[in-house]
Design a protein around this motif. Structure first.
Motif, short mmCIF file in Angstrom:
data_model
loop_
_atom_site.label_atom_id
_atom_site.label_comp_id
_atom_site.label_asym_id
_atom_site.label_seq_id
_atom_site.Cartn_x
_atom_site.Cartn_y
_atom_site.Cartn_z
N ASP A 96 -4.03 -2.42 -6.19
CA ASP A 96 -3.43 -2.86 -4.92
C ASP A 96 -4.27 -4.02 -4.41
N THR A 123 0.82 -1.19 0.00
CA THR A 123 0.00 0.00 0.00
C THR A 123 0.87 1.26 0.00
N THR A 170 -5.40 -4.11 3.84
CA THR A 170 -6.00 -3.88 2.54
C THR A 170 -6.95 -5.01 2.25
#
Ligand code: GDP
Ligand code: MG
Length: 776
Positions: A168, A130, A150
């Motif tokens: 991501d 991230t 995440t």
């Protein structure tokens, strides 16, 4: 002897990894394979889980799971776990294009002009994905030092390259998905066919990180390796011969430090280059003919031949499919659609490999990959000495996860966080904001009066929108402050420790240690609590935790408690409030036991988790997170809550003939409350004014008291008995969460769950209040 028999500080050599299914695969993927040396570091304060040192990183697992791993004492001549002291003298990094290693004019095959270069950002948890994503895109995604922050995927354009898109993804340790979020990552790479992969590798933990790399290379997708955390690596005397590593892995390797923004520009150039020219990894064959008799090598190549056409048809890279089949991956087997004979042949090949290799299929494959990685590391990595960060972490951990200090410190820290949030910082800003809103309300009020606005419109704006949205808005400072502290704790690495310390307790109600955080936030406010369940690695745990948060009595209910205890039980306020908090917890525990038997059968996720080193949270990341949370909350305040406010105002201000009224006892709301009244009679609360207050409490719990004050005009004690007050208290504690909380549940789980939860809470509250009024 098993891993669970080790005493603290003792090391042992893994000889067999027992257990089955995904957990076992996960162990193997994390580097627990026959031949690995593992050291027991410490036990959590309640005796379970346990922390081990595996190849230089800290891994936690439960006692029960550790019992499945057979070990023997380390022979005197122990196989060294260090990856050698390779010559890493600096030479220039190969450049791009014709001068580079990966591109010749002859076979160049650029993607058509105008194609969007899509990238998957793949790597282990906590490897800095991230952070890198934020550097690449300039975006503000939440960064945390807690495995699993995440959870959903996020997209962004690389700055300066408009035709790119980076995604991501949740951190994964291998391409054998272990949690539902890991499945997201794997499916993304397999199904969405990104033009390129940016594989982020934590240089301080290179062996385990390369394990995923091995599997990504098999996908035959253009790839670059971002060797992250080089600042920490070189800062502690380590280094990497990058050119050599490129040669051995067949893809560009770019040393970077994502948090310091070093090397990121070079990484971008390489990433764009390989994706544009579609430069596939030069090497995918990592099984050595000479490795342990070549059994694995032969098996892989045999399977490749066997399934070639099926893999092509299914659109799965053949080399990848072959390795997965040999590991026994059911999903891939299903996707390939082999016929009976082929399946039999596959099984024969696998059995032969197991026999020749003396290891079962998963272990044999993991061993093959780690053998290659060891080889790469010996040739290219100069190991750093024990890092400052690590030593510091261990010192801090002595205190924060210590046998006698761990839990008290945890309670103290949370106490401090709540005190600062609700009594000091948050309260200060809340007061400020409230005054601002009041002033604005007054201003608009007089404004509307002077322009002689229509009284209905006037009431809608002032009594409806300003009162409702304003009331909810005044919670913004509390929520932001709470999140500030939590993100500091999380980013520093402490939350991972809390999960470690509290796992045993939470397991008893069918959850894992990680659920402690949302539950604690629930005592502050259910809204951020529900939002924070994103950090949980399994869907089951996440849902169950969300359903439990409303039982943690939120601060907005405090005014109700204060109002009733002052009126009916003067002098016993503290006792009663503590009692209510505990009642909430107890009912929550009972509910979770029920959920466990019904909705959420099965076990909480095994607690195999990495404990990252403590790191100083970065100001930038924290500020970005706060902005995101605030935005999230504001969005909700001006959508769901805005509409709800108008609805309630309407019900309260009009009668059935849609006449605008001043006496709310004739309103539609009072009418509805009148319908509900019989339902509340058994509880001793058969009064339309009480029902109205409770309904308005669904808007925001604070308004229960304000509504009562208006409707009872100060005479509450004459209208209710002490017994009724007690049952009212219990009902308020447990009934439906407020509209803001319901909206956040809806956002996480969907409308059906949200509505179900609200009704279910009401049912529980009704039963408990009934019991109270019968018993007292
Ligand atoms: P993710 O789980 O892979 O998304 O990892 P994050 O981006 O959340 O980062 C995990 C932790 O590593 C955070 O505390 C970051 O500040 C830290 N970090 C990321 N990149 C670097 C780096 O290059 N050097 C150092 N020293 N720390 C980093
Ligand atoms: Mg992340």
């Amino acid at each position: 002897m098993t891993l669970s028999d080790l005493s603290i500080g003792e090391s042992a050599l893994v000889c067999k990894v027992g257990g089955n299914g995904e957990l076992r695969q996960h162990f193997l993927d994390m580097g627990i394979i026959p031949g690995t040396v593992i050291t027991k570091v410490k036990t959590a304060p309640m005796g379970d889980p346990i922390e081990y040192d595996v190849n230089g990183y800290e891994l936690t697992m439960r006692l029960e799971d550790a019992g499945k791993i057979d070990v023997e004492s380390v022979p005197a001549e122990s196989p060294s776990t260090s990856s050698g002291t390779a010559d890493t003298t600096k030479t220039a990094h190969p450049g791009l294009g014709e001068g580079g290693r990966f591109h010749t004019k002859d076979d160049e095959d650029p993607v058509p002009e105008g194609t969007t270069l899509t990238y998957a950002l793949v790597g282990n948890q906590n490897s800095g994905k991230t952070t890198l994503f934020n550097q690449l895109t300039g975006s503000n995604q939440h960064v945390g030092n807690f495995p699993g922050v995440t959870v959903d995927r996020k997209d962004g354009v690389i700055r300066g390259y408009a035709n790119t898109l980076v995604t991501d993804l949740p951190g994964i340790y291998s391409m054998s998905p272990y949690t539902s979020e890991e499945l997201i990552s794997r499916d993304f790479v397999l199904n969405e066919k990104p033009r390129g992969i940016i594989n982020i590798v934590d240089a301080t933990n290179i062996q385990r990180n390369l394990y995923l790399t091995m599997q990504l290379l098999e996908l035959n997708i253009p790839m670059v390796i971002a060797l992250n955390m080089m600042d920490e690596m070189t800062g502690n005397g380590g280094s990497v011969n990058v050119n050599k590593m490129e040669e051995l892995l067949g893809v560009p390797v770019i040393p970077i430090s994502a948090s310091k923004n070093q090397g990121v520009d070079e990484l971008i150039k390489h990433a764009v280059h390989v994706a544009y020219y579609q430069e596939k990894p030069l090497r995918q064959d990592f099984c050595d003919v000479n490795d342990s008799g070549g059994a694995v090598h032969r098996a892989i190549h045999a399977v490749i031949h066997l399934i070639h056409d099926h893999a092509e048809k299914a659109g799965i890279p053949v080399r990848f499919a072959a390795s997965k089949l040999l590991e026994g991956d059911k999903r891939i087997l299903y996707a390939l659609d082999l016929d009976v004979n082929e399946k039999e042949t596959l099984e024969h090949i696998t059995l032969q490999m197991e026999k020749e290799r003396g290891l079962d299929r998963s272990a044999a494959m993991a061993d093959m990959r780690y053998a290659y990685i060891k080889n790469v590391c010996t040739q290219t990595v100069k190991k750093p000495h024990e890092s400052k960060e690590r030593i510091r972490s261990q010192k801090i951990d002595k205190l924060l996860t210590g046998k006698y200090t761990g839990i008290p410190i945890f309670i103290a820290i949370m106490g401090l966080v709540f005190f600062l949030t609700f009594n000091v910082i948050g309260a200060f800003f809340q007061g400020l904001l409230e005054r601002g809103i009041d002033a604005l309300t007054a201003l608009v009020d007089t404004g509307l009066t002077t322009v002689n606005a229509n009284p209905v419109l006037h009431s809608l704006i002032i009594d409806g929108i300003f009162a409702g949205v304003g009331g909810v808005l005044s919670f913004l400072p509390i929520i932001v402050t709470l999140f500030l502290f939590l993100s500091l704790l999380e980013d520093s690495g402490y939350i991972a420790r809390v999960a470690f310390v509290m796992d045993t307790l939470l397991r008893k109600i069918g959850l894992s240690g990680r659920s402690i955080v949302p539950l604690l936030i629930g005592f502050g406010c259910t809204v951020p609590a529900v939002m924070s369940t994103r950090i949980l690695p399994s869907e089951r745990d996440r849902k169950m935790t969300i359903l439990l948060t409303p039982f943690m009595s939120c601060t907005a209910k405090l005014p109700i408690y204060a109002f009733f205890t002052a009126a009916f039980f003067p002098g016993r306020g503290g006792l009663i409030m503590t009692g209510l908090y505990f009642l909430g917890i107890i009912i929550g525990i009972l509910a979770s036991l029920l959920y466990r038997k019904t909705l959420f059968k099965g076990e909480p996720v095994p607690f195999v988790m990495e404990l990252p080193n403590y790191r100083l949270p970065s100001v930038k990341n924290t500020a970005q997170l706060l902005w995101e949370k605030a935005k999230d909350f504001l969005e909700r305040a001006f959508t769901v809550i805005f509409i709800a406010t108008i609805v309630i105002w309407f019900l309260q201000s009009f009668d059935l003939r849609l006449n605008y009224i001043h006496d709310s006892s004739k309103s539609i709301l009072a009418l509805i409350a009148g319908f509900l009244e019989p339902l509340f009679r058994p509880l001793g609360l058969g009064d339309w004014r009480i029902c109205t207050s409770l309904i308005s409490g669904v808007m925001a719990k604070e308004s229960v008291v304000s509504t009562m004050e208006i409707l009872f005009a100060g005479g509450i004690t004459t209208a209710l008995s002490a017994k009724a007050a007690a049952s009212m208290l219990v009902f308020s504690l447990l009934y439906s969460p407020c509209i803001a909380a319901i909206a956040s549940v809806k956002r996480e789980l969907g409308a059906r769950w949200a509505l179900g939860l609200a009704l279910w809470q009401c049912a529980i509250a009704w039963i408990c209040a009934l019991i109270v009024s019968l018993v007292l």
